[in-house]
Design an enzyme around this catalytic site. Sequence first.
Site, PDB file in Angstrom:
ATOM      1  CG  ASN A  14      -1.695   1.264   1.405  1.00 27.47           C
ATOM      2  OD1 ASN A  14      -1.733   2.099   0.498  1.00 27.47           O
ATOM      3  ND2 ASN A  14      -2.334   1.420   2.569  1.00 27.47           N
ATOM      4  CE  LYS A  16      -0.130   3.206   4.899  1.00 27.40           C
ATOM      5  NZ  LYS A  16      -0.107   3.311   6.352  1.00 27.40           N
ATOM      6  CG  HIS A  99      -5.794   1.927   5.224  1.00 24.25           C
ATOM      7  ND1 HIS A  99      -5.364   2.880   6.127  1.00 24.25           N
ATOM      8  CD2 HIS A  99      -4.781   1.058   5.068  1.00 24.25           C
ATOM      9  CE1 HIS A  99      -4.130   2.580   6.489  1.00 24.25           C
ATOM     10  NE2 HIS A  99      -3.749   1.485   5.862  1.00 24.25           N
ATOM     11  CD  GLU A 101      -2.993   5.534   6.855  1.00 32.28           C
ATOM     12  OE1 GLU A 101      -2.920   5.595   5.624  1.00 32.28           O
ATOM     13  OE2 GLU A 101      -2.125   4.968   7.560  1.00 32.28           O
ATOM     14  CD  GLU A 170      -3.374  -2.332   7.334  1.00 35.34           C
ATOM     15  OE1 GLU A 170      -2.293  -2.586   6.807  1.00 35.34           O
ATOM     16  OE2 GLU A 170      -3.993  -1.281   7.129  1.00 35.34           O
ATOM     17  N   GLY A 176       2.703   2.467  10.739  1.00 35.33           N
ATOM     18  CA  GLY A 176       3.643   3.563  10.552  1.00 35.33           C
ATOM     19  C   GLY A 176       4.376   3.953  11.822  1.00 35.33           C
ATOM     20  CB  SER A 212       5.467  -1.651  11.827  1.00 34.80           C
ATOM     21  OG  SER A 212       5.052  -0.316  12.112  1.00 34.80           O
TER      22      SER A 212
HETATM   23  P1  13P Z   1       3.151   0.505   7.618  1.00 37.50           P
HETATM   24  O1  13P Z   1       3.632  -0.804   7.044  1.00 37.50           O
HETATM   25  O2  13P Z   1       3.858   1.687   7.057  1.00 37.50           O
HETATM   26  O3  13P Z   1       3.066   0.473   9.104  1.00 37.50           O
HETATM   27  O4  13P Z   1       1.627   0.679   7.089  1.00 37.50           O
HETATM   28  C1  13P Z   1       0.738  -0.351   7.262  1.00 37.50           C
HETATM   29  C2  13P Z   1      -0.487  -0.052   6.489  1.00 37.50           C
HETATM   30  O5  13P Z   1      -1.259   0.806   6.855  1.00 37.50           O
HETATM   31  C3  13P Z   1      -0.707  -0.803   5.244  1.00 37.50           C
HETATM   32  O6  13P Z   1      -1.996  -0.592   4.745  1.00 37.50           O
END
Ligand code: 13P
Length: 248
Positions: A14, A16, A99, A101, A170, A176, A212
């Site tokens: 992903n 982002k 997601h 976010e 997640e 992150g 992560s």
């Molecule tokens: P990270 O791997 O950067 O922690 O992000 C995870 C994520 O949100 C994948 O959709």
Amino acid sequence: MTSVEDRARLVLGNWKMHGSLAENAALLQALRAADPAAHCEIGVCVPFPYLAQTAEALQGSAVSWGAQDVSAHAKGAYTGEVSAAMLQEFGCRWALAGHSERRSLHGETDQVVADKASAALQAGLTPVVCVGESLAEREGGDTLGVIERQLEPILALGADALSRMVLAYEPVWAIGTGRTATPEQAQEVHGAIRVALRGLGAGQVRVLYGGSVKAANAASLFAMTDIDGALVGGASLVAEEFLRIAAI
Ligand code: 13P
């Protein structure tokens, strides 16, 4: 389904809101050469404007691609939204839905997430439905309750719909932050999701872990019974690291 649960590993990136035409070109070129382990499928979910570039670069490779969101609506006056049929035209295989976010920054409810997953299914895409608890919810001992609530409208879509989806756990506090859930913490949630899926005859649905994930911690996560792969954020922006995860 209690018999064979043939769950090939899936590693999805992903990106982002990262990238540029120039940066993507190098990353996609490296991905194009990917030779993932036989038991592992790989894909990348890229920003909408880069779907054409991604489709052109990855066509015919071992790496599939998709989007990070999809509209719940088929067409109409929905400024800024992108329909599943549009994604399908760009060869997308995957569409993330819900997601954390999107849930926290854009107010997506559990029902909206389920509607997005349905819209993706209708266009022949595989929705990757994300769930996960916040740190406060975990510390309040409410993790499984939150996951159950988030999954309720998804599970209500039934076994046939579920069999064409992927789920992703997640934990928000692990995204992150560099703070991965321990394999045992992740397995506890994945195991509970599996029980719910099996109860509906959909035990074969793949459940990815995200938060992560990197090459250094992926193997111990993948060793867990109910973890079928990973949804990788930051580490998916570095081809070598991402492909190392897919090679495990
Ligand atoms: P990270 O791997 O950067 O922690 O992000 C995870 C994520 O949100 C994948 O959709």
